[in-house]
Design a protein around this motif. Structure first.
Motif, PDB file in Angstrom:
ATOM      1  N   GLY A 180       0.820  -1.196   0.000  1.00  0.00           N
ATOM      2  CA  GLY A 180       0.000   0.000   0.000  1.00  0.00           C
ATOM      3  C   GLY A 180       0.854   1.245   0.000  1.00  0.00           C
ATOM      4  O   GLY A 180       1.863   1.322   0.718  1.00  0.00           O
ATOM      5  N   THR A 181       0.500   2.235  -0.814  1.00  0.00           N
ATOM      6  CA  THR A 181       1.177   3.535  -0.840  1.00  0.00           C
ATOM      7  C   THR A 181       0.126   4.611  -1.034  1.00  0.00           C
ATOM      8  O   THR A 181      -1.020   4.322  -1.395  1.00  0.00           O
ATOM      9  CB  THR A 181       2.208   3.638  -1.982  1.00  0.00           C
ATOM     10  N   ARG A 182       0.516   5.864  -0.830  1.00  0.00           N
ATOM     11  CA  ARG A 182      -0.418   6.967  -1.080  1.00  0.00           C
ATOM     12  C   ARG A 182      -0.674   7.160  -2.574  1.00  0.00           C
ATOM     13  O   ARG A 182      -1.565   7.913  -2.957  1.00  0.00           O
ATOM     14  CB  ARG A 182       0.128   8.251  -0.451  1.00  0.00           C
ATOM     15  N   GLY A 183       0.120   6.471  -3.409  1.00  0.00           N
ATOM     16  CA  GLY A 183      -0.099   6.490  -4.851  1.00  0.00           C
ATOM     17  C   GLY A 183      -0.810   5.240  -5.332  1.00  0.00           C
ATOM     18  O   GLY A 183      -0.781   4.938  -6.524  1.00  0.00           O
ATOM     19  N   GLY A 184      -1.457   4.515  -4.411  1.00  0.00           N
ATOM     20  CA  GLY A 184      -2.177   3.307  -4.776  1.00  0.00           C
ATOM     21  C   GLY A 184      -1.428   2.048  -4.377  1.00  0.00           C
ATOM     22  O   GLY A 184      -0.276   2.092  -3.938  1.00  0.00           O
ATOM     23  N   VAL A 235      20.618  28.580 -20.750  1.00  0.00           N
ATOM     24  CA  VAL A 235      19.277  29.110 -21.019  1.00  0.00           C
ATOM     25  C   VAL A 235      18.230  28.181 -20.423  1.00  0.00           C
ATOM     26  O   VAL A 235      18.498  27.023 -20.101  1.00  0.00           O
ATOM     27  CB  VAL A 235      19.025  29.261 -22.543  1.00  0.00           C
ATOM     28  N   ASP A 236      16.994  28.731 -20.274  1.00  0.00           N
ATOM     29  CA  ASP A 236      15.880  27.895 -19.837  1.00  0.00           C
ATOM     30  C   ASP A 236      15.645  26.791 -20.858  1.00  0.00           C
ATOM     31  O   ASP A 236      15.845  26.989 -22.068  1.00  0.00           O
ATOM     32  CB  ASP A 236      14.606  28.727 -19.710  1.00  0.00           C
ATOM     33  N   ARG A 237      15.202  25.630 -20.381  1.00  0.00           N
ATOM     34  CA  ARG A 237      14.961  24.501 -21.277  1.00  0.00           C
ATOM     35  C   ARG A 237      13.487  24.094 -21.226  1.00  0.00           C
ATOM     36  O   ARG A 237      12.868  24.110 -20.151  1.00  0.00           O
ATOM     37  CB  ARG A 237      15.824  23.301 -20.880  1.00  0.00           C
ATOM     38  N   PRO A 238      12.921  23.704 -22.374  1.00  0.00           N
ATOM     39  CA  PRO A 238      11.550  23.197 -22.371  1.00  0.00           C
ATOM     40  C   PRO A 238      11.482  21.857 -21.657  1.00  0.00           C
ATOM     41  O   PRO A 238      12.459  21.093 -21.626  1.00  0.00           O
ATOM     42  CB  PRO A 238      11.218  23.073 -23.862  1.00  0.00           C
ATOM     43  N   ALA A 239      10.315  21.551 -21.079  1.00  0.00           N
ATOM     44  CA  ALA A 239      10.148  20.318 -20.316  1.00  0.00           C
ATOM     45  C   ALA A 239       8.718  19.830 -20.446  1.00  0.00           C
ATOM     46  O   ALA A 239       7.824  20.567 -20.880  1.00  0.00           O
ATOM     47  CB  ALA A 239      10.500  20.552 -18.849  1.00  0.00           C
ATOM     48  N   VAL A 240       8.507  18.584 -20.046  1.00  0.00           N
ATOM     49  CA  VAL A 240       7.181  17.996 -20.067  1.00  0.00           C
ATOM     50  C   VAL A 240       6.862  17.444 -18.683  1.00  0.00           C
ATOM     51  O   VAL A 240       7.738  16.902 -18.002  1.00  0.00           O
ATOM     52  CB  VAL A 240       7.066  16.890 -21.145  1.00  0.00           C
ATOM     53  N   SER A 241       5.625  17.615 -18.248  1.00  0.00           N
ATOM     54  CA  SER A 241       5.179  17.143 -16.934  1.00  0.00           C
ATOM     55  C   SER A 241       4.622  15.729 -17.044  1.00  0.00           C
ATOM     56  O   SER A 241       3.877  15.426 -17.985  1.00  0.00           O
ATOM     57  CB  SER A 241       4.095  18.066 -16.367  1.00  0.00           C
ATOM     58  N   VAL A 242       4.985  14.891 -16.080  1.00  0.00           N
ATOM     59  CA  VAL A 242       4.486  13.517 -16.012  1.00  0.00           C
ATOM     60  C   VAL A 242       4.023  13.247 -14.586  1.00  0.00           C
ATOM     61  O   VAL A 242       4.763  13.486 -13.632  1.00  0.00           O
ATOM     62  CB  VAL A 242       5.561  12.488 -16.419  1.00  0.00           C
ATOM     63  N   ASP A 243       2.805  12.754 -14.461  1.00  0.00           N
ATOM     64  CA  ASP A 243       2.248  12.418 -13.148  1.00  0.00           C
ATOM     65  C   ASP A 243       2.376  10.920 -12.940  1.00  0.00           C
ATOM     66  O   ASP A 243       1.768  10.122 -13.652  1.00  0.00           O
ATOM     67  CB  ASP A 243       0.772  12.836 -13.100  1.00  0.00           C
ATOM     68  N   MET A 244       3.185  10.535 -11.937  1.00  0.00           N
ATOM     69  CA  MET A 244       3.378   9.131 -11.602  1.00  0.00           C
ATOM     70  C   MET A 244       2.712   8.800 -10.268  1.00  0.00           C
ATOM     71  O   MET A 244       3.099   7.843  -9.600  1.00  0.00           O
ATOM     72  CB  MET A 244       4.869   8.823 -11.530  1.00  0.00           C
ATOM     73  N   GLY A 245       1.723   9.570  -9.893  1.00  0.00           N
ATOM     74  CA  GLY A 245       1.190   9.506  -8.536  1.00  0.00           C
ATOM     75  C   GLY A 245       1.886  10.533  -7.676  1.00  0.00           C
ATOM     76  O   GLY A 245       1.380  10.959  -6.645  1.00  0.00           O
ATOM     77  N   ASN A 246       3.075  10.957  -8.109  1.00  0.00           N
ATOM     78  CA  ASN A 246       3.767  12.145  -7.616  1.00  0.00           C
ATOM     79  C   ASN A 246       4.237  12.930  -8.839  1.00  0.00           C
ATOM     80  O   ASN A 246       4.331  12.387  -9.945  1.00  0.00           O
ATOM     81  CB  ASN A 246       4.917  11.783  -6.661  1.00  0.00           C
ATOM     82  N   PRO A 247       4.519  14.224  -8.700  1.00  0.00           N
ATOM     83  CA  PRO A 247       4.755  15.063  -9.878  1.00  0.00           C
ATOM     84  C   PRO A 247       6.205  15.041 -10.372  1.00  0.00           C
ATOM     85  O   PRO A 247       7.148  15.048  -9.575  1.00  0.00           O
ATOM     86  CB  PRO A 247       4.387  16.464  -9.366  1.00  0.00           C
TER      87      PRO A 247
END
Length: 310
Positions: free
Chosen positions: A118-122, A174-186
């Motif tokens: 059991g975890t807080r992410g399921g 310089v700043d770099r582009p990125a993508v967000s992924v939700d794995m149960g945590n961000p």
């Protein structure tokens, strides 16, 4: 502090202090967690894991809804995970493997069958597996069914733009582009062009992410290896990570999954679904199956410690 004995373990050098508290009798406030994970004044670790029965946590003075769900799903044990700064975290991919290994070593779980954690992410199903050919390790490998993942910006122009945020990092020009992924945590994943950039990134300071996530985020930096032999079945990438509430760590399990998922997204539909992710602490395997993902890697228990004072 009433805790008398703890165990130290790690998964690819992502290290943890484990507290055996099956009935939920210990007090784990933020100060206690910070003290135990302090590398100079405590045991030292990237995080703390309380080994507690799901039912005990569900029925405690501060009941955890995820623990009740875990108990109902048949998960006897719950991984109550805290970051080194004392904050509560949803999930930890390396921590789940260490947790399962602890249960096996203490004869609290049967390694011949899937171990439900059991975890807080399921609830996560963990099985003992063989290490990939040629990948030497000092401990057994565990495969964790990490469950569903998602890209929060999917369907909102992400496919056309290829990114949903930008990350400013000390050591990169310089700043770099990125993508967000939700794995149960961000997670926020940044692709770099070469290993030289990966080495140059100074992760001693927290990266600045725009737009800023309301609850913070883990930031992964990756370099995807070129496909020199034409084999598209397995991808390989190098990764470093700055974990929220911790700083740079040698490895991050959910971060490895997020990195492989981001690499697959950028590669397109024909990209690999099986990835080897090389981190400073070692290599893990990530398998992508539609909207679900699995993580495999080693787990090691290194010491038992008796506490002599608060």
């Amino acid at each position: 502090m009433t805790i008398a004995q703890v165990t130290k373990g790690h998964g690819t050098a992502n290290d943890f202090v484990l507290v055996h508290d099956p009935a939920g009798r210990e007090s784990l406030d933020a100060d206690t967690v910070r003290g135990l994970t302090d590398r100079r004044r405590g045991i030292g670790g990237d995080g703390l894991i309380r080994v507690i029965r799901s039912a005990a946590l569900a029925e405690s003075a501060t009941p955890e809804p995820a623990a009740a769900e875990a108990a109902a799903a048949g998960a006897e044990w719950f991984m109550d995970y805290r970051n080194a700064d004392g904050s509560v975290a949803e999930m930890c991919g390396n921590g789940v493997r260490v947790f399962a290994h602890y249960l096996v070593e203490k004869r609290l779980a049967d390694p011949s069958a899937p171990i439900l954690v059991g975890t807080r992410g399921g609830v996560k199903a963990v099985t003992v597996v063989d290490a990939p050919t040629g990948n030497a390790t000092t401990g057994p490998w565990y495969r964790v069914e990490m469950g569903r993942w998602r890209m929060p910006a999917a369907g909102a122009g992400l496919e056309e733009q290829g990114s949903d945020s930008r990350v400013r990092t000390r050591g990169l020009d310089v700043d770099r582009p990125a993508v967000s992924v939700d794995m149960g945590n961000p997670h926020t994943v940044v692709a770099l062009a070469a290993l030289e950039e990966l080495i140059a990134a100074d992760l001693g300071a927290a990266p600045a992410v725009e737009p800023e996530p309301s609850h913070g985020t883990n930031v992964e930096y990756i370099v995807v290896e070129a496909d020199g032999d034409g084999d598209r079945r397995t991808g390989r990438l190098h990764m470093r990570v700055h974990e929220r509430g911790v700083g740079e760590t040698f490895a991050c399990g959910t971060g490895a999954c997020a990195s492989a998922l981001a690499a697959r997204f950028w590669a397109g539909a024909e990209g690999p679904v099986d990835w080897l992710v090389e981190q400073p602490g070692g290599t893990v395997r990530v398998e992508i199956d539609g909207d679900r993902v699995a993580l495999s890697g080693p787990a090691v228990l290194v010491a038992e410690a008796v506490l002599t004072g608060s």
